[in-house]
Design an enzyme around this catalytic site. Structure first.
Site, PDB file in Angstrom:
ATOM      1  N   ASP A  99       0.840  -1.207   0.000  1.00  0.00           N
ATOM      2  CA  ASP A  99       0.000   0.000   0.000  1.00  0.00           C
ATOM      3  C   ASP A  99       0.871   1.250   0.000  1.00  0.00           C
ATOM      4  O   ASP A  99       0.701   2.142  -0.835  1.00  0.00           O
ATOM      5  CB  ASP A  99      -0.940  -0.005   1.214  1.00  0.00           C
ATOM      6  CG  ASP A  99      -1.896  -1.185   1.190  1.00  0.00           C
ATOM      7  OD1 ASP A  99      -2.096  -1.748   0.098  1.00  0.00           O
ATOM      8  OD2 ASP A  99      -2.435  -1.549   2.240  1.00  0.00           O
ATOM      9  N   GLN A 107      13.339   1.531  -2.254  1.00  0.00           N
ATOM     10  CA  GLN A 107      12.648   1.110  -3.495  1.00  0.00           C
ATOM     11  C   GLN A 107      13.546   1.199  -4.721  1.00  0.00           C
ATOM     12  O   GLN A 107      13.499   0.330  -5.591  1.00  0.00           O
ATOM     13  CB  GLN A 107      11.426   2.002  -3.723  1.00  0.00           C
ATOM     14  CG  GLN A 107      10.144   1.444  -3.176  1.00  0.00           C
ATOM     15  CD  GLN A 107       8.943   2.290  -3.585  1.00  0.00           C
ATOM     16  OE1 GLN A 107       9.079   3.453  -3.948  1.00  0.00           O
ATOM     17  NE2 GLN A 107       7.766   1.709  -3.498  1.00  0.00           N
ATOM     18  N   ARG A 145       6.264 -10.689  -5.013  1.00  0.00           N
ATOM     19  CA  ARG A 145       5.004 -11.001  -4.337  1.00  0.00           C
ATOM     20  C   ARG A 145       4.106  -9.767  -4.366  1.00  0.00           C
ATOM     21  O   ARG A 145       4.567  -8.648  -4.631  1.00  0.00           O
ATOM     22  CB  ARG A 145       5.281 -11.402  -2.888  1.00  0.00           C
ATOM     23  CG  ARG A 145       5.658 -10.215  -2.029  1.00  0.00           C
ATOM     24  CD  ARG A 145       5.937 -10.587  -0.581  1.00  0.00           C
ATOM     25  NE  ARG A 145       5.793  -9.415   0.276  1.00  0.00           N
ATOM     26  CZ  ARG A 145       6.194  -9.333   1.520  1.00  0.00           C
ATOM     27  NH1 ARG A 145       6.800 -10.380   2.067  1.00  0.00           N
ATOM     28  NH2 ARG A 145       6.000  -8.245   2.241  1.00  0.00           N
ATOM     29  N   GLY A 146       2.835  -9.952  -4.061  1.00  0.00           N
ATOM     30  CA  GLY A 146       1.945  -8.796  -3.914  1.00  0.00           C
ATOM     31  C   GLY A 146       1.674  -8.144  -5.253  1.00  0.00           C
ATOM     32  O   GLY A 146       1.297  -8.804  -6.223  1.00  0.00           O
ATOM     33  N   GLU A 147       1.909  -6.853  -5.295  1.00  0.00           N
ATOM     34  CA  GLU A 147       1.468  -6.095  -6.455  1.00  0.00           C
ATOM     35  C   GLU A 147       2.592  -5.254  -7.038  1.00  0.00           C
ATOM     36  O   GLU A 147       2.944  -5.366  -8.214  1.00  0.00           O
ATOM     37  CB  GLU A 147       0.352  -5.182  -5.967  1.00  0.00           C
ATOM     38  CG  GLU A 147      -0.606  -4.752  -7.002  1.00  0.00           C
ATOM     39  CD  GLU A 147      -1.742  -4.003  -6.346  1.00  0.00           C
ATOM     40  OE1 GLU A 147      -1.876  -2.809  -6.598  1.00  0.00           O
ATOM     41  OE2 GLU A 147      -2.501  -4.630  -5.570  1.00  0.00           O
TER      42      GLU A 147
HETATM   43  O1  TRH Z   1       4.562  -5.988   0.612  1.00  0.00           O
HETATM   44  P1  TRH Z   1       3.621  -6.656  -0.298  1.00  0.00           P
HETATM   45  O2  TRH Z   1       3.357  -8.054  -0.004  1.00  0.00           O
HETATM   46  O3  TRH Z   1       2.271  -5.847  -0.352  1.00  0.00           O
HETATM   47  C1  TRH Z   1       1.021  -6.501  -0.455  1.00  0.00           C
HETATM   48  C2  TRH Z   1       0.402  -6.237  -1.809  1.00  0.00           C
HETATM   49  O4  TRH Z   1       0.455  -4.914  -2.243  1.00  0.00           O
HETATM   50  C3  TRH Z   1      -1.040  -6.665  -1.794  1.00  0.00           C
HETATM   51  O5  TRH Z   1      -1.672  -6.323  -2.998  1.00  0.00           O
HETATM   52  C4  TRH Z   1      -1.731  -6.005  -0.618  1.00  0.00           C
HETATM   53  O6  TRH Z   1      -3.053  -6.311  -0.608  1.00  0.00           O
HETATM   54  C5  TRH Z   1      -1.064  -6.485   0.645  1.00  0.00           C
HETATM   55  O7  TRH Z   1       0.284  -6.062   0.658  1.00  0.00           O
HETATM   56  C6  TRH Z   1      -1.722  -5.941   1.901  1.00  0.00           C
HETATM   57  O8  TRH Z   1       4.192  -6.640  -1.823  1.00  0.00           O
HETATM   58  P2  TRH Z   1       4.414  -5.461  -2.864  1.00  0.00           P
HETATM   59  O9  TRH Z   1       3.109  -4.933  -3.341  1.00  0.00           O
HETATM   60  O10 TRH Z   1       5.335  -5.960  -3.840  1.00  0.00           O
HETATM   61  O11 TRH Z   1       5.101  -4.297  -2.033  1.00  0.00           O
HETATM   62  C7  TRH Z   1       6.414  -4.370  -1.580  1.00  0.00           C
HETATM   63  C8  TRH Z   1       7.058  -3.009  -1.647  1.00  0.00           C
HETATM   64  O12 TRH Z   1       8.311  -3.055  -0.979  1.00  0.00           O
HETATM   65  C9  TRH Z   1       7.349  -2.568  -3.078  1.00  0.00           C
HETATM   66  O13 TRH Z   1       7.107  -1.183  -3.212  1.00  0.00           O
HETATM   67  C10 TRH Z   1       8.836  -2.846  -3.237  1.00  0.00           C
HETATM   68  C11 TRH Z   1       9.306  -2.557  -1.846  1.00  0.00           C
HETATM   69  N1  TRH Z   1      10.593  -3.180  -1.460  1.00  0.00           N
HETATM   70  C12 TRH Z   1      11.622  -2.332  -1.135  1.00  0.00           C
HETATM   71  O14 TRH Z   1      11.486  -1.099  -1.205  1.00  0.00           O
HETATM   72  N2  TRH Z   1      12.802  -2.890  -0.732  1.00  0.00           N
HETATM   73  C13 TRH Z   1      13.010  -4.234  -0.661  1.00  0.00           C
HETATM   74  O15 TRH Z   1      14.112  -4.674  -0.280  1.00  0.00           O
HETATM   75  C14 TRH Z   1      11.932  -5.080  -1.043  1.00  0.00           C
HETATM   76  C15 TRH Z   1      12.110  -6.571  -0.992  1.00  0.00           C
HETATM   77  C16 TRH Z   1      10.734  -4.524  -1.424  1.00  0.00           C
END
Ligand code: TRH
Length: 390
Positions: free
Chosen positions: A19, A257, A273-275
């Site tokens: 989110d 990010q 994973r996720g979105e």
């Molecule tokens: O963290 P998530 O599993 O988020 C999920 C999904 O968005 C899902 O749709 C939602 O309903 C749920 O949460 C509650 O996965 P996502 O979406 O990939 O988000 C991870 C974020 O973290 C993404 O912006 C990338 C960031 N990230 C970093 O900034 N540094 C890192 O080392 C890693 C591994 C990820």
């Protein structure tokens, strides 16, 4: 000259980082690429700092990357609403803020940013209005998506250029920064960002049994206990390593990010994973395996199936099966083949999968930029309001 348009984005961090990851990416894009005056209201600055360490967790207000980041506290202090209000993922705006919106004339454009899905119903729901039951306000549903008739995907205008420059010149320095040697010619480097997953031990076994070296880079997170159990160590944290057979494991710190993007660009295969990480892995032009956020009654399998159908459309049968097999196994889809067979099939079709990942990036662009489409959507509504109030 017209004053900068004002936008408020509200984000409630439920769990994980998706989110806030999406809200932050959108806010940066609106401020940096569209010259808008953006406030981002976040109720959990600690989670935010995880993906963007420059965030000061106890600041009520701070400017970061051109965005005014505001702590969303309860009760909500009186604030003049922006011209455009984005409610990320139905997070429910503060009542006081809603009341203030209803007193504005013309009233702000109110948009609910929805979750991304490749399912076919998305296009039909994109842009639909929903009148507030009591107040003279209308909320519009904005659906990101993979086709031109949806709200598109988050992407920066210079992403491809930055990625190409990194792949050409930036990788040796990147590996050094992470404290790793450059990959050997026959080595496969994999990043692993995952939820707890019963398929993980079988995947690690398959990598350990591979005929070539496999290096797995794992940002600290939810898979640590499972990974530690497989390596038979009491626990793992950033900097730790382990190995078995052909597999070397390195635990990395959770990175910001932008750096995570570079990890995706640098690896030969990314488990995401996720979105948000799923979309970033597609923009990385590298093969990926997606773990959909698990939902009740297997609702995520529909999402998985829809993206797989889209992603593998046009691939030859064996390559499409190799991609689908490992994605389905990783998501415990009923009837998915076993992991050892999935990994063998993926290796067999690896070259074709790599070519597809490159080509796919070009096709992704057809969906359009989410920030650009959101601005266009809001501007159309704003114009209409001014017209109907004059
Ligand atoms: O963290 P998530 O599993 O988020 C999920 C999904 O968005 C899902 O749709 C939602 O309903 C749920 O949460 C509650 O996965 P996502 O979406 O990939 O988000 C991870 C974020 O973290 C993404 O912006 C990338 C960031 N990230 C970093 O900034 N540094 C890192 O080392 C890693 C591994 C990820």
């Amino acid at each position: 000259m017209r004053a900068m348009r004002t936008w408020d984005i509200f984000c409630n961090v439920v769990d994980n980082y998706g989110d806030i990851g999406i809200a932050w990416r959108l806010a940066r894009g609106l401020a940096g690429e569209h010259g808008l005056d953006v406030r981002l209201w976040v109720d959990d600055l600690r989670a935010f700092r995880h993906i963007w360490p420059a965030i000061v967790v106890d600041a009520d207000r701070q400017v970061c990357e051109g965005v005014t980041v505001c702590a969303w506290r309860s009760p909500f202090a009186a604030t003049r609403p922006a011209e455009v209000v984005v409610e990320a993922f139905g997070c429910a705006l503060p009542e006081a803020y809603l009341a203030a919106m209803s007193e504005q004339s013309p009233s702000p454009v109110w948009i609910n940013l929805e979750y991304l899905s490749a399912e076919p119903w998305v296009a039909a729901h994109h842009g639909l209005p929903s009148p507030h039951p009591r107040l003279p306000l209308t909320k519009y549903f904005f659906f990101p998506g993979y086709t031109p008739d949806t709200g598109g995907l988050l992407v920066e205008a210079d992403l491809a250029e930055r990625r190409t420059a990194f792949v050409q010149d930036g990788m040796p320095a990147f590996w050094r920064e992470l404290g790793l040697a450059a990959p050997r010619a026959d080595e496969l480097r994999v990043s692993l960002f995952a939820y707890e997953n019963p398929a993980l031990p079988d995947l690690l076994d398959a990598w350990a049994a591979d005929s070539h070296p496999v290096t797995c880079l794992v940002p600290e997170g939810r898979v640590m206990p499972q990974l530690a159990a497989w390596l038979a160590v009491p626990g793992l944290r950033a900097g730790d390593t382990g190995s078995r057979g052909a597999l070397q494991v390195h635990v990395l710190p959770f990175m910001n990010q932008d750096r995570y993007d570079r990890l995706l660009w640098a690896c030969g295969l990314n488990f995401v994973r996720g979105e948000d990480s799923c979309v970033r892995a597609q923009w990385a032009a590298r093969p990926l395996v997606w773990q959909a956020y698990p939902q009740a009654e297997g609702a995520h399998w529909d999402k998985l199936g829809a993206l797989l159908a889209h992603y593998t459309g046009g691939l030859d049968g064996a390559t499409a099966d190799a991609v689908s097999g490992i994605w389905r196994n990783w998501n415990a889809t009923p009837g998915a083949p076993g992991m050892a067979a999935c990994w063998a099939a993926w290796r067999e079709r690896q070259a074709a999968i790599e070519r597809h990942a490159q080509a796919w990036c070009g096709r992704l662009g057809l969906a359009g930029s989410l920030a650009g489409k959101l601005v266009e959507f809001a501007e159309n509504k704003l114009k209409w309001r001014v017209f109907s109030n004059s």
